[in-house]
Structures are given as C-alpha cells and as structure tokens.
Scaffold this motif. Structure first.
Motif, mmCIF file in Angstrom:
data_model
loop_
_atom_site.group_PDB
_atom_site.id
_atom_site.type_symbol
_atom_site.label_atom_id
_atom_site.label_comp_id
_atom_site.label_asym_id
_atom_site.label_seq_id
_atom_site.Cartn_x
_atom_site.Cartn_y
_atom_site.Cartn_z
ATOM 1 N N LEU A 154 1.369 2.270 13.350
ATOM 2 C CA LEU A 154 0.793 1.477 14.439
ATOM 3 C C LEU A 154 0.933 -0.021 14.149
ATOM 4 C CD1 LEU A 154 -0.756 1.550 17.128
ATOM 5 C CD2 LEU A 154 -2.861 1.599 15.797
ATOM 6 N N ALA A 155 0.698 -0.412 12.912
ATOM 7 C CA ALA A 155 0.867 -1.821 12.529
ATOM 8 C C ALA A 155 2.329 -2.237 12.654
ATOM 9 C CB ALA A 155 0.370 -2.039 11.106
ATOM 10 N N GLY A 156 3.251 -1.346 12.289
ATOM 11 C CA GLY A 156 4.681 -1.634 12.453
ATOM 12 C C GLY A 156 5.061 -1.800 13.903
ATOM 13 N N LEU A 197 5.112 -7.831 18.689
ATOM 14 C CA LEU A 197 4.721 -9.228 18.576
ATOM 15 C C LEU A 197 5.932 -10.120 18.300
ATOM 16 C CD1 LEU A 197 2.226 -11.162 18.452
ATOM 17 C CD2 LEU A 197 2.286 -10.847 15.992
ATOM 18 N N LEU A 198 6.849 -9.623 17.482
ATOM 19 C CA LEU A 198 8.045 -10.396 17.134
ATOM 20 C C LEU A 198 9.154 -10.255 18.167
ATOM 21 C CD1 LEU A 198 8.219 -9.728 13.287
ATOM 22 C CD2 LEU A 198 7.355 -11.762 14.466
ATOM 23 N N GLY A 199 8.952 -9.393 19.148
ATOM 24 C CA GLY A 199 9.946 -9.214 20.200
ATOM 25 C C GLY A 199 11.189 -8.470 19.740
ATOM 26 N N ALA A 200 11.034 -7.550 18.799
ATOM 27 C CA ALA A 200 12.176 -6.781 18.309
ATOM 28 C C ALA A 200 12.740 -5.918 19.430
ATOM 29 C CB ALA A 200 11.755 -5.908 17.137
ATOM 30 N N SER A 201 14.064 -5.826 19.492
ATOM 31 C CA SER A 201 14.691 -5.038 20.547
ATOM 32 C C SER A 201 14.477 -3.540 20.331
ATOM 33 C CB SER A 201 16.185 -5.353 20.623
ATOM 34 O OG SER A 201 16.805 -5.077 19.378
ATOM 35 N N SER A 202 14.408 -3.121 19.079
ATOM 36 C CA SER A 202 14.167 -1.721 18.763
ATOM 37 C C SER A 202 12.922 -1.614 17.885
ATOM 38 C CB SER A 202 15.382 -1.135 18.046
ATOM 39 O OG SER A 202 15.150 0.209 17.735
ATOM 40 N N VAL A 203 11.918 -0.921 18.366
ATOM 41 C CA VAL A 203 10.632 -0.803 17.682
ATOM 42 C C VAL A 203 10.640 0.340 16.663
ATOM 43 C CG1 VAL A 203 8.186 -0.333 18.069
ATOM 44 C CG2 VAL A 203 9.429 -1.812 19.644
ATOM 45 N N LEU A 204 11.371 1.400 16.956
ATOM 46 C CA LEU A 204 11.330 2.613 16.147
ATOM 47 C C LEU A 204 11.655 2.400 14.667
ATOM 48 C CD1 LEU A 204 10.765 5.636 16.167
ATOM 49 C CD2 LEU A 204 13.188 6.000 16.701
ATOM 50 N N LEU A 213 11.121 -0.124 12.656
ATOM 51 C CA LEU A 213 10.001 -0.737 11.952
ATOM 52 C C LEU A 213 8.808 0.218 11.874
ATOM 53 C CD1 LEU A 213 9.104 -3.188 10.418
ATOM 54 C CD2 LEU A 213 8.313 -4.198 12.547
ATOM 55 N N VAL A 214 8.617 1.028 12.894
ATOM 56 C CA VAL A 214 7.549 2.033 12.874
ATOM 57 C C VAL A 214 7.807 3.039 11.756
ATOM 58 C CG1 VAL A 214 6.565 3.966 14.170
ATOM 59 C CG2 VAL A 214 6.910 1.773 15.299
ATOM 60 N N LEU A 215 9.037 3.531 11.660
ATOM 61 C CA LEU A 215 9.383 4.526 10.643
ATOM 62 C C LEU A 215 9.319 3.953 9.230
ATOM 63 C CD1 LEU A 215 12.339 6.348 12.427
ATOM 64 C CD2 LEU A 215 9.963 7.108 12.183
ATOM 65 N N VAL A 216 9.819 2.727 9.057
ATOM 66 C CA VAL A 216 9.777 2.093 7.734
ATOM 67 C C VAL A 216 8.334 1.834 7.322
ATOM 68 C CG1 VAL A 216 10.323 -0.037 6.481
ATOM 69 C CG2 VAL A 216 12.089 1.107 7.808
ATOM 70 N N SER A 217 7.508 1.402 8.247
ATOM 71 C CA SER A 217 6.096 1.146 7.936
ATOM 72 C C SER A 217 5.389 2.416 7.487
ATOM 73 C CB SER A 217 5.382 0.556 9.156
ATOM 74 O OG SER A 217 5.948 -0.672 9.522
ATOM 75 N N ALA A 218 5.580 3.508 8.216
ATOM 76 C CA ALA A 218 4.959 4.779 7.843
ATOM 77 C C ALA A 218 5.506 5.278 6.513
ATOM 78 C CB ALA A 218 5.188 5.818 8.933
ATOM 79 N N GLY A 219 6.802 5.138 6.307
ATOM 80 C CA GLY A 219 7.418 5.559 5.052
ATOM 81 C C GLY A 219 6.901 4.783 3.864
ATOM 82 N N LEU A 220 6.738 3.473 4.028
ATOM 83 C CA LEU A 220 6.240 2.648 2.924
ATOM 84 C C LEU A 220 4.770 2.954 2.623
ATOM 85 C CD1 LEU A 220 7.973 -0.770 3.623
ATOM 86 C CD2 LEU A 220 8.516 0.898 1.840
ATOM 87 N N ALA A 221 4.005 3.359 3.633
ATOM 88 C CA ALA A 221 2.620 3.768 3.383
ATOM 89 C C ALA A 221 2.597 5.011 2.501
ATOM 90 C CB ALA A 221 1.902 4.047 4.704
ATOM 91 N N ILE A 222 3.506 5.931 2.749
ATOM 92 C CA ILE A 222 3.591 7.148 1.932
ATOM 93 C C ILE A 222 4.066 6.813 0.520
ATOM 94 C CG2 ILE A 222 4.792 9.357 1.705
ATOM 95 C CD1 ILE A 222 4.671 9.465 4.832
ATOM 96 N N VAL A 223 5.031 5.896 0.400
ATOM 97 C CA VAL A 223 5.500 5.457 -0.921
ATOM 98 C C VAL A 223 4.346 4.849 -1.711
ATOM 99 C CG1 VAL A 223 6.952 3.733 -2.100
ATOM 100 C CG2 VAL A 223 7.918 5.138 -0.286
ATOM 101 N N GLY A 224 3.515 4.047 -1.060
ATOM 102 C CA GLY A 224 2.349 3.454 -1.722
ATOM 103 C C GLY A 224 1.380 4.507 -2.226
#
Length: 112
Positions: free
Chosen positions: A26-28, A34-41, A43-54
């Motif tokens: 959700l934060a991703g 907020l940054l106006g990225a053309s593709s949201v998916l 960043l969403v996947l990387v954010s969730a993946g990095l949470a699991i890595v943490g």
C-alpha cells in the motif's frame, strides 16, 4: 509467544507477515501515485517483497542468536536484544536493494 512459530494462536505469524507485506504494498502504491509513476505495479511488488526480505533478516538474526546462545547482541540498548535487533531487517533490505540495483544495471554508489 515462544519459538519461531509462536503459541499465540494459529495463523498469528502468517497474519503479521501478510499484514506487513500488505502495508508495504500500500505504501508502494501511494508513493508511485504521489510521484506520478506511469506503472504502479512494479513499485507495489518491490515494496511487498522488501517487507518480506526484512522479516527474513529479522528471523535470520534471531536464529543466529539462538544458535550461539546469546540473548542480546550488544549492551547498547539493554533489554531490547541489542543494536543488531533494531537493524537486522534493515540490513537485509539494504543488501537486497543493492542487489536489485546491480542486476538492473545501475550503480549502488549513485543516487537518482
């Protein structure tokens, strides 16, 4: 709660892991919008993946402490498991981000 699986109830660790990954996703999403990225998916996947890595970084540090019979990794923050307990997830995420940056053809020494 005791041990890695815990006894607080069935599904409690899985619920926390999925909740953390969901909040990170959700934060991703919010950051991408907020940054106006053309593709949201991505960043969403990387954010969730990095949470699991943490979370795995935290588990790895806990396993290492149990293996060597150490309660606190340092005396800097008494009663909190030590300084490494505050940074274990972050260290795993930093390593994963550096690896993703290098695989993507970037340099870990430059900020874009």
């Amino acid at each position: 709660m005791d041990g890695i699986g815990g006894t607080a109830g069935a599904g409690v660790p899985a619920c926390g892991a999925s909740g953390g990954a969901g909040c990170a996703a959700l934060a991703g999403w919010a950051t991408a919008r907020l940054l106006g990225a053309s593709s949201v998916l991505p960043l969403v996947l990387v954010s969730a993946g990095l949470a699991i890595v943490g979370q795995f970084g935290d588990l790895a540090e806990s396993v290492a402490k149990r293996r060597f019979g150490v309660k606190d990794s340092s005396g800097l923050i008494p009663g909190h498991g030590g300084l490494l307990d505050r940074l274990d997830g972050l260290l795993a995420v930093v390593a994963a981000v550096a690896l993703l940056t290098l695989v993507g053809g970037g340099s870990v020494l430059t900020w874009r």
